[in-house]
Design a protein around this motif. Structure first.
Motif, mmCIF file in Angstrom:
data_model
loop_
_atom_site.group_PDB
_atom_site.id
_atom_site.type_symbol
_atom_site.label_atom_id
_atom_site.label_comp_id
_atom_site.label_asym_id
_atom_site.label_seq_id
_atom_site.Cartn_x
_atom_site.Cartn_y
_atom_site.Cartn_z
ATOM 1 N N UNK A 25 24.687 9.494 30.869
ATOM 2 C CA UNK A 25 25.822 8.795 31.458
ATOM 3 C C UNK A 25 25.956 9.114 32.946
ATOM 4 N N UNK A 26 25.739 10.370 33.318
ATOM 5 C CA UNK A 26 25.865 10.772 34.719
ATOM 6 C C UNK A 26 24.835 10.074 35.598
ATOM 7 N N UNK A 27 23.596 10.016 35.127
ATOM 8 C CA UNK A 27 22.535 9.361 35.916
ATOM 9 C C UNK A 27 22.698 7.844 35.868
ATOM 10 N N UNK A 28 23.151 7.311 34.737
ATOM 11 C CA UNK A 28 23.360 5.865 34.624
ATOM 12 C C UNK A 28 24.382 5.379 35.646
ATOM 13 N N UNK A 29 25.404 6.191 35.906
ATOM 14 C CA UNK A 29 26.403 5.804 36.899
ATOM 15 C C UNK A 29 25.779 5.655 38.282
ATOM 16 N N UNK A 30 24.899 6.573 38.634
ATOM 17 C CA UNK A 30 24.221 6.494 39.930
ATOM 18 C C UNK A 30 23.309 5.268 39.971
ATOM 19 N N UNK A 31 22.581 5.026 38.886
ATOM 20 C CA UNK A 31 21.688 3.868 38.833
ATOM 21 C C UNK A 31 22.484 2.567 38.993
ATOM 22 N N UNK A 32 23.639 2.488 38.320
ATOM 23 C CA UNK A 32 24.459 1.279 38.425
ATOM 24 C C UNK A 32 25.001 1.110 39.839
ATOM 25 N N UNK A 33 25.433 2.203 40.445
ATOM 26 C CA UNK A 33 25.993 2.135 41.799
ATOM 27 C C UNK A 33 24.969 1.630 42.806
ATOM 28 N N UNK A 34 23.714 2.057 42.657
ATOM 29 C CA UNK A 34 22.663 1.662 43.600
ATOM 30 C C UNK A 34 21.847 0.475 43.095
ATOM 31 N N UNK A 35 22.194 -0.059 41.928
ATOM 32 C CA UNK A 35 21.522 -1.222 41.341
ATOM 33 C C UNK A 35 20.013 -0.999 41.200
ATOM 34 N N UNK A 36 19.664 0.194 40.692
ATOM 35 C CA UNK A 36 18.260 0.457 40.376
ATOM 36 C C UNK A 36 18.116 0.552 38.860
ATOM 37 N N UNK A 37 16.951 0.238 38.308
ATOM 38 C CA UNK A 37 16.770 0.277 36.852
ATOM 39 C C UNK A 37 16.910 1.690 36.296
ATOM 40 N N UNK A 38 17.263 1.755 35.031
ATOM 41 C CA UNK A 38 17.487 3.013 34.339
ATOM 42 C C UNK A 38 16.688 3.015 33.043
ATOM 43 N N UNK A 39 16.050 4.153 32.745
ATOM 44 C CA UNK A 39 15.251 4.283 31.522
ATOM 45 C C UNK A 39 15.782 5.449 30.700
ATOM 46 N N UNK A 40 15.936 5.229 29.403
ATOM 47 C CA UNK A 40 16.403 6.248 28.472
ATOM 48 C C UNK A 40 15.218 6.811 27.705
ATOM 49 N N UNK A 41 15.025 8.137 27.794
ATOM 50 C CA UNK A 41 14.031 8.837 26.986
ATOM 51 C C UNK A 41 14.806 9.620 25.925
ATOM 52 N N UNK A 42 14.720 9.263 24.645
ATOM 53 C CA UNK A 42 15.569 9.882 23.615
ATOM 54 C C UNK A 42 15.158 11.310 23.274
ATOM 55 N N UNK A 43 15.492 12.235 24.172
ATOM 56 C CA UNK A 43 15.136 13.636 23.973
ATOM 57 C C UNK A 43 16.340 14.488 23.636
ATOM 58 N N UNK A 44 17.473 13.873 23.324
ATOM 59 C CA UNK A 44 18.658 14.621 22.944
ATOM 60 C C UNK A 44 18.719 14.869 21.445
ATOM 61 N N UNK A 45 19.893 15.279 20.976
ATOM 62 C CA UNK A 45 20.060 15.569 19.547
ATOM 63 C C UNK A 45 20.336 14.314 18.747
ATOM 64 N N UNK A 46 21.299 13.502 19.188
ATOM 65 C CA UNK A 46 21.672 12.305 18.429
ATOM 66 C C UNK A 46 21.124 11.022 19.041
ATOM 67 N N UNK A 47 21.127 10.911 20.354
ATOM 68 C CA UNK A 47 20.537 9.752 21.030
ATOM 69 C C UNK A 47 21.157 8.428 20.562
ATOM 70 N N UNK A 48 22.487 8.348 20.546
ATOM 71 C CA UNK A 48 23.139 7.124 20.090
ATOM 72 C C UNK A 48 22.831 5.939 21.002
ATOM 73 N N UNK A 49 22.800 6.171 22.307
ATOM 74 C CA UNK A 49 22.511 5.090 23.246
ATOM 75 C C UNK A 49 21.100 4.555 23.011
ATOM 76 N N UNK A 50 20.147 5.456 22.821
ATOM 77 C CA UNK A 50 18.771 5.042 22.547
ATOM 78 C C UNK A 50 18.682 4.256 21.241
ATOM 79 N N UNK A 51 19.440 4.678 20.237
ATOM 80 C CA UNK A 51 19.441 3.976 18.953
ATOM 81 C C UNK A 51 19.870 2.529 19.134
#
Length: 418
Positions: A177-203
């Motif tokens: 979420x923290x990095x996604x905010x920066x990506x949205x602010x600068x309008x650059x693409x964002x990639x999710x690598x599901x390396x967390x415990x639950x990874x709900x966003x990746x799901x």
């Protein structure tokens, strides 16, 4: 429709009109089990022990009663047919396997940057050799150091300032979420690598959570989606912001290492004691008060949820927030919750803006599982299409629309060919 009809016919054939009494006995057993769960969570000592015993004994007693009078088989068959009817109804009403989110094919980035948290998911970064694979794919890798505090947002901003044309995260939803905010602010693409415990966003993006490295294919063979971001005050969330009981529990330092024990120790005070949170919310024009827990999600979830297992979202670009409210203040309300949404104890809403407030000056909030304290009231809003997300062109898939409950009138019309 045939399965639904059969689920009614089976007990009628087995017991005639007495089947109504057997159904009432089953409902009573569920209500007593709900009371037992309430006592277990809301009290300590003898009442907690009695509640634990009741929550197990009530359904067991109903099953034993059914078995004694030869109704266990018909009851289980009827339940199975009803579940089949609901599943079939949801399937026939689903729009299909195609994801609702619009996607576009894109060129590979020239200077991608990826932030990795080696501690996330029990060490998935090392276990799946993500650093080596990311560098092979042309990424500049930044590793979080467990021994020192690092400002994730500042690291992402610095990467953009140095020319990164894509930001990625291998870590938990909170870091994403923290990095996604920066990506949205600068309008650059964002990639999710599901390396967390639950990874709900990746799901909900359709990524393979069992193979985090597969998400790196988004760099070379990817498509781009426009998805929404949620805001709680000025804090971004990609999944949800929780208020009330769950948010208060996660503030306890012991929660990370002993979740169940800490929850059982703190819940009585949060449910019935002086520390019990009493929340009020306004979801667009709908006002609800007397709440003990509230979950605001970035796009509505497709079925009944709780803060620990929030299920799946059918789409991520609706421009709406999902709201789930819990209001169980006494034993009678706990018993009524078996009626589901009609009980009034579990309230589901969709809204463009949600305002949450309490009688205190601040509110504890769990934002994508991370604890923060925000001034009350907290205004939650959706930022439609704010985030450009790159995902692999080939991925397991996004959830099909299923809804919390089938639209039975529409099912009947379809069954009759109208």
């Amino acid at each position: 429709m045939l399965a639904l009809l059969a689920s009614i016919v089976v007990p009628l054939v087995a017991a005639g009109l007495r089947s109504v009494l057997w159904a009432l006995a089953g409902i009573a057993g569920l209500a007593l089990a709900a009371v037992g769960v309430w006592w277990t969570l809301a009290h300590t000592g003898v009442l907690r022990a009695l509640g634990a015993a009741l929550s197990v004994a009530a359904p067991v007693a109903v099953l034993a009663l059914y078995a004694t009078f030869g109704m266990l088989g018909p009851a289980l068959l009827s339940l199975g047919l009803w579940l089949l009817a609901v599943t079939a109804a949801r399937t026939v009403l689903a729009p299909g396997h195609t994801a609702a989110t619009q996607q576009a094919f894109v060129e590979a980035p020239r200077t991608p940057w990826i932030l990795m948290n080696p501690r996330s998911g029990g060490g998935k970064v090392d276990r799946f050799h993500l650093v080596e694979k990311a560098r092979t794919a042309g990424c500049r890798v930044a590793l979080l150091d467990a021994d020192q505090h690092q400002d994730v947002t500042e690291l992402a901003r610095q990467a953009v300032a140095e020319g990164a044309d894509l930001l990625a995260v291998a870590g938990g939803d909170g870091t994403q979420a923290l990095v996604a905010e920066v990506a949205a602010h600068h309008d650059v693409p964002f990639v999710v690598i599901p390396a967390g415990t639950r990874n709900h966003f990746a799901l909900d993006l359709g990524l393979d959570r069992d193979d985090p490295a597969a998400a790196l294919e988004a760099l070379t063979d990817g498509v781009e989606l426009r998805v929404d971001l949620g805001y709680a005050a000025d804090r971004v969330f990609v999944n949800n912001a929780s208020f009330g009981m769950y948010a208060s529990v996660v503030t306890d330092p012991a929660y990370r290492d002993a979740k169940t024990r800490t929850t059982l120790r703190t819940l009585p005070g949060l449910l019935t004691g002086e520390d019990a949170p009493r929340l009020r919310t306004r979801a667009d024009r709908t006002h609800v008060d007397g709440l003990q827990a509230l979950l605001v999600s970035n796009n509505p979830y497709g079925r009944a949820v709780d803060a620990a297992r929030p299920g799946r979202r059918e789409r991520l670009d609706s421009g709406l927030l999902g709201v789930v409210c819990v209001r169980v203040a006494n034993t009678a309300q706990a018993a009524r919750i078996v009626r589901g949404p009609r009980s009034g104890q579990l309230i589901r809403l969709n809204a463009g803006e949600v305002v949450v407030e309490s009688d205190t000056g601040t509110l504890a909030v769990g934002i994508d599982g991370e604890h923060v304290v925000l001034p009350s009231p907290v205004v939650c809003r959706s930022a439609p299409g704010a985030l450009r997300v790159r995902v692999p062109r080939r991925r397991p898939g996004t959830p099909r629309a299923s809804g919390a409950a089938p639209d039975w009138p529409r099912v009947v019309r379809l069954a009759l060919g109208r």
